[in-house]
Design an enzyme around this catalytic site. Structure first.
Site, PDB file in Angstrom:
ATOM      1  N   ASP A 220       0.445  -1.047  -0.233  1.00 18.12           N
ATOM      2  CA  ASP A 220      -0.456   0.261   0.524  1.00 18.12           C
ATOM      3  C   ASP A 220       0.532   1.129   0.200  1.00 18.12           C
ATOM      4  O   ASP A 220       0.566   2.376  -0.375  1.00 18.12           O
ATOM      5  CB  ASP A 220      -0.366   0.110   1.205  1.00 18.12           C
ATOM      6  CG  ASP A 220      -1.909   1.243   1.244  1.00 18.12           C
ATOM      7  OD1 ASP A 220      -2.562   1.485   0.438  1.00 18.12           O
ATOM      8  OD2 ASP A 220      -1.810   1.506   2.667  1.00 18.12           O
TER       9      ASP A 220
ATOM     10  N   VAL B 267      -3.259   9.413  -4.970  1.00 20.58           N
ATOM     11  CA  VAL B 267      -2.507   8.991  -5.692  1.00 20.58           C
ATOM     12  C   VAL B 267      -3.041   8.565  -6.917  1.00 20.58           C
ATOM     13  O   VAL B 267      -2.279   9.735  -8.223  1.00 20.58           O
ATOM     14  CB  VAL B 267      -1.517   8.143  -5.224  1.00 20.58           C
ATOM     15  CG1 VAL B 267      -0.666   7.314  -7.052  1.00 20.58           C
ATOM     16  CG2 VAL B 267      -0.765   7.548  -4.773  1.00 20.58           C
TER      17      VAL B 267
ATOM     18  N   LEU C  91      -6.536   7.161   2.776  1.00 22.54           N
ATOM     19  CA  LEU C  91      -6.890   7.801   1.074  1.00 22.54           C
ATOM     20  C   LEU C  91      -5.679   7.791   0.480  1.00 22.54           C
ATOM     21  O   LEU C  91      -5.699   8.446  -0.457  1.00 22.54           O
ATOM     22  CB  LEU C  91      -7.206   9.186   2.168  1.00 22.54           C
ATOM     23  CG  LEU C  91      -8.478   9.331   2.592  1.00 22.54           C
ATOM     24  CD1 LEU C  91      -7.924  10.838   3.363  1.00 22.54           C
ATOM     25  CD2 LEU C  91      -9.575   9.459   2.020  1.00 22.54           C
ATOM     26  N   ARG C  92      -4.306   6.973   0.735  1.00 22.07           N
ATOM     27  CA  ARG C  92      -3.699   7.199   0.080  1.00 22.07           C
ATOM     28  C   ARG C  92      -4.311   7.055  -1.540  1.00 22.07           C
ATOM     29  O   ARG C  92      -3.603   7.654  -2.714  1.00 22.07           O
ATOM     30  CB  ARG C  92      -2.570   6.028   0.345  1.00 22.07           C
ATOM     31  CG  ARG C  92      -1.550   6.576   1.230  1.00 22.07           C
ATOM     32  CD  ARG C  92      -0.453   5.708   0.926  1.00 22.07           C
ATOM     33  NE  ARG C  92       0.580   6.038   2.641  1.00 22.07           N
ATOM     34  CZ  ARG C  92       0.597   5.212   3.625  1.00 22.07           C
ATOM     35  NH1 ARG C  92      -0.069   4.355   3.505  1.00 22.07           N
ATOM     36  NH2 ARG C  92       1.460   5.613   4.425  1.00 22.07           N
ATOM     37  N   GLY C  93      -4.862   6.360  -2.001  1.00 17.03           N
ATOM     38  CA  GLY C  93      -5.723   5.778  -3.409  1.00 17.03           C
ATOM     39  C   GLY C  93      -6.376   6.800  -4.341  1.00 17.03           C
ATOM     40  O   GLY C  93      -5.849   7.545  -5.008  1.00 17.03           O
TER      41      GLY C  93
END
Length: 354
Positions: free
Chosen positions: A208, A294, A289-291
């Site tokens: 992740d 990015v 919230l990384r998705g």
């Protein structure tokens, strides 16, 4: 400067990036990370012998130049205090004039057997105690600051070292502590890992942390395979001659990357598209919230790369599988590839007819 490059090329010539056939997904992910390092790196997974290492090492030629403080082991930025070592920061505060040099973005290879000292750097305790100075021997993270850190076979790397790398990549700093002495320096780098799924998967929480995930397979088309074999033979026989035929296309791509880096700040992504990106992440049950972050960054970088200033649905469609596929929860009974699952939800959210 040019003399050094020539000697390097003679000792270890690199296969030209623009000569690499196929593997568009991997090439695009690498280029986008060079344009915007804040995307967070790339994990490249694929079969043995598919050119993973060749492609990453070929990237070196394309990397644009950056301004660094001369003779500084951390590639400190002469303008940005966040990217300065402690020593350079103190010199700035003392109103010292910094000598500035231009240098290509560096790429550092992390060997599989590297120790933590080799990666993070070491403090010379004896010198610190006898001479009263902080004697720090910089490691690979210092060398990789503002550059690329490449880890081949990342899934075979010791878990503890992977944690150290990912912590530095996320925070942008590396801290070494020993016997009550602590030294920190900036360590902002693009982390690129490659591996073969047969040799074991990465832990989901590590996976992740990579911004993008490129999957590559063996080229099946016989004509393309023949072309790849021929190219490799020509390169092995006469590397300098082979490289010279790609000089123009290499320079054009370098210019395109440099222009995209400058254009990034002018690119906009409208609110409706951002909401739809978050809706896709939500429907896919992506943790954190990384998705979302990015996907936004990568679509902006792609738009800048293609010379535009407004992100379109098509831009998002092209990069969203690379940004989300490794963040989906694994379903052992699933018959559909995770990238296809992402695109299915994309089409539903954006209202495309099946």
């Amino acid at each position: 400067m040019s003399n050094v490059t020539t000697q390097e090329e003679q000792s270890r010539p690199v296969f030209p990036f623009t000569a690499i056939v196929g593997q568009e997904e991997m090439k695009l992910a690498l280029i986008l990370n060079v344009i915007d390092p804040k995307i967070g790196g790339v994990m490249i997974m694929g079969d043995r012998g598919t050119g993973k290492s060749t492609t990453v090492r070929a990237l070196v030629d394309l990397l644009p130049e950056i301004q660094v403080v001369a003779n500084d082991p951390f590639n400190s930025d002469p303008q940005d205090p966040e990217l300065m070592s402690q020593d350079v920061r103190e010199r700035v505060q003392a109103n010292e004039t910094l000598e500035v040099a231009s240098r290509k973005i560096t790429m550092v290879d992390l060997p599989l057997g590297a120790t933590e000292d080799r990666v993070c750097g070491t403090i010379d305790i004896e010198k610190a105690l006898t001479e009263g100075v902080k004697a720090f021997e910089p490691g690979l993270l210092a060398k990789a600051n503002r550059g690329i850190l490449y880890v081949d076979e990342v899934n075979l790397l010791d878990d503890h070292l992977v944690d150290v790398l990912l912590d530095s990549a996320a925070s942008g700093w590396n801290t070494v502590e020993r016997e009550g002495i602590s030294i920190s320096h900036p360590a902002r780098f693009i982390l690129v890992g490659s591996g073969n799924p047969e040799e074991g998967e990465l832990r989901p929480q590590l996976l992740d942390r990579f911004g993008m995930h490129a999957q590559i397979g063996t080229v099946k088309e016989p004509n393309l395979r023949v072309q790849i074999v021929e190219q490799r033979s020509q390169f092995d026989e006469s590397p300098a001659e082979f490289r010279s035929t790609y000089l123009v296309s290499q320079q054009e791509l370098t210019n395109q990357i440099s222009a995209a880096r400058a254009r990034l700040k002018d690119v906009t992504i409208n609110y409706d598209l951002r909401v739809k990106i978050s809706q896709i992440c939500s429907e896919l049950d992506v943790d954190g919230l990384r998705g979302d972050i990015v996907t936004n960054r990568a679509s902006i970088a792609l738009t800048a790369f293609e010379g535009r200033t407004e992100v379109t649905e098509q831009d998002i469609f092209r990069i969203i599988p690379l940004c989300l596929r490794h963040r989906l929860r694994k379903d052992p009974l699933a018959t559909i590839d995770s990238g296809d699952r992402v695109l299915e939800v994309f089409k539903r959210v954006f209202g495309y007819e099946e």
